[in-house]
Design a protein around this motif. Sequence first.
Motif, PDB file in Angstrom:
ATOM      1  N   ILE A  97       0.839  -1.204   0.011  1.00 14.97           N
ATOM      2  CA  ILE A  97      -0.014  -0.052   0.006  1.00 14.97           C
ATOM      3  C   ILE A  97       0.859   1.238   0.077  1.00 14.97           C
ATOM      4  N   PHE A  98       0.600   2.305  -0.837  1.00 16.50           N
ATOM      5  CA  PHE A  98       1.122   3.710  -0.767  1.00 16.50           C
ATOM      6  C   PHE A  98       0.240   4.787  -1.007  1.00 16.50           C
ATOM      7  N   SER A  99       0.476   5.958  -0.270  1.00 14.31           N
ATOM      8  CA  SER A  99      -0.440   6.961  -0.333  1.00 14.31           C
ATOM      9  C   SER A  99       0.582   8.142  -1.342  1.00 14.31           C
ATOM     10  N   ASP A 100       1.799   8.004  -1.118  1.00  9.08           N
ATOM     11  CA  ASP A 100       2.474   9.163  -2.121  1.00  9.08           C
ATOM     12  C   ASP A 100       3.654   8.364  -2.864  1.00  9.08           C
ATOM     13  N   LEU A 101       3.488   8.544  -4.232  1.00  5.34           N
ATOM     14  CA  LEU A 101       4.313   7.680  -5.089  1.00  5.34           C
ATOM     15  C   LEU A 101       5.625   8.531  -5.402  1.00  5.34           C
ATOM     16  N   THR A 102       6.826   8.238  -4.475  1.00  8.42           N
ATOM     17  CA  THR A 102       8.161   9.045  -4.682  1.00  8.42           C
ATOM     18  C   THR A 102       8.878   7.855  -5.564  1.00  8.42           C
ATOM     19  N   GLU A 103      10.144   8.052  -5.702  1.00 10.51           N
ATOM     20  CA  GLU A 103      10.954   7.151  -6.497  1.00 10.51           C
ATOM     21  C   GLU A 103      11.319   5.926  -5.462  1.00 10.51           C
ATOM     22  N   SER A 104      11.612   6.526  -4.261  1.00 12.14           N
ATOM     23  CA  SER A 104      11.867   5.521  -2.873  1.00 12.14           C
ATOM     24  C   SER A 104      10.587   4.495  -3.014  1.00 12.14           C
ATOM     25  N   VAL A 105       9.331   5.086  -3.173  1.00 10.90           N
ATOM     26  CA  VAL A 105       8.458   4.034  -2.971  1.00 10.90           C
ATOM     27  C   VAL A 105       8.204   3.101  -4.144  1.00 10.90           C
ATOM     28  N   ARG A 106       8.367   3.626  -5.165  1.00  6.93           N
ATOM     29  CA  ARG A 106       8.509   2.688  -6.507  1.00  6.93           C
ATOM     30  C   ARG A 106       9.492   1.626  -6.278  1.00  6.93           C
ATOM     31  N   ARG A 107      10.732   2.136  -5.613  1.00  5.02           N
ATOM     32  CA  ARG A 107      11.646   1.051  -5.456  1.00  5.02           C
ATOM     33  C   ARG A 107      11.495  -0.179  -4.712  1.00  5.02           C
ATOM     34  N   THR A 108      10.901   0.396  -3.614  1.00  4.81           N
ATOM     35  CA  THR A 108      10.239  -0.549  -2.508  1.00  4.81           C
ATOM     36  C   THR A 108       9.081  -1.463  -3.191  1.00  4.81           C
ATOM     37  N   VAL A 109       8.198  -1.031  -3.623  1.00  3.38           N
ATOM     38  CA  VAL A 109       7.098  -1.701  -4.080  1.00  3.38           C
ATOM     39  C   VAL A 109       7.458  -2.745  -5.164  1.00  3.38           C
ATOM     40  N   THR A 110       8.104  -2.236  -6.148  1.00  2.00           N
ATOM     41  CA  THR A 110       8.723  -3.185  -7.406  1.00  2.00           C
ATOM     42  C   THR A 110       9.599  -4.267  -6.962  1.00  2.00           C
ATOM     43  N   GLY A 111      10.464  -3.989  -5.644  1.00  2.48           N
ATOM     44  CA  GLY A 111      11.437  -4.904  -5.190  1.00  2.48           C
ATOM     45  C   GLY A 111      10.761  -5.776  -4.024  1.00  2.48           C
TER      46      GLY A 111
END
Length: 302
Positions: free
Chosen positions: A121-135
């Motif tokens: 789950i995310f609320s604010d899509l940052t580059e760090s969040v993308r890295r976490t989610v796709t990893g």
Amino acid sequence: MQTIDRGSAGSPRVAIVGGIHGDEPAGVRIVERFAEELPPLDPNDDRVESDGLVRLILANEPAIAAETRYTDADLNRAFPGDADSDEYERALAPRLAAELEEFDAVLALHTSHSAPPPFAIFSDLTESVRRTVTGLPVDHVVDASGLRSTTLDSTIPHTVSIEVGRQGSEAAVEFGHEACRAFLRVHGAIADEPPTFSETVVVKGDEEVPKGGGEPRVHFANFEAIPEGAVFAEDDVYTHRVEEPGLVPILASEEGYDDIFGMYGRITGALRPPGEGDLRVYPRDDSEGTGESDGARNGADR
């Protein structure tokens, strides 16, 4: 709140938070395992702000001890909180936020009574969040940006929450531990093996599905497409018949919640791994679940 700092193989500052809800023991056990597995910090090391760090947090210790979701208020509905509040969790929220200030990536652990599969789950899509989610080893991520603004992932930058499995199950502990290792790997905090990334389907959280009373029945699993005209869930008060295509259930459960069956979501696209195009969610090629209607999502027969 218990904060445990451990060493990192890289320079990012990352954190794993368990025990936001005291009746979800998987997160607590996972944090305790990493406290044993990760190297301790050298007390004689002159650390600077840019040095890497893994921070492990057991958030709501009184609720953990009591094996209850919360003591006074749901911590994951209490952010940003109030340090002067008489409610324990509302006063705890700003203290927890301070422990995560200026961290590069945060992973919050949860379990539920809903059926698998695990998801992020995310609320604010940052580059760090993308890295976490796709990893992470998940196929779906819920975009909660249009839902509550009082959760950890909606108030703390670069935070992803993850539902690791069924509450109280050993499978949730094992999967959550694996997911946390993947999280640490993709942010360079451990170097046991190269990180792996994959495209992750994005499901936009839409609205909660109310529950009335009597015997609850749920007819579709999480992220399973609900055909137009089909009944998603029902009890003695409600019959939730879906009146448009493209909706999928999120956190669907007959017994997990007192007042809702879960919520509706809509597949809006996917996240590519880092380095593969735009940060933005991009639309999927297939048409299933990609409608953008803002109209009523279901009919409730009272």
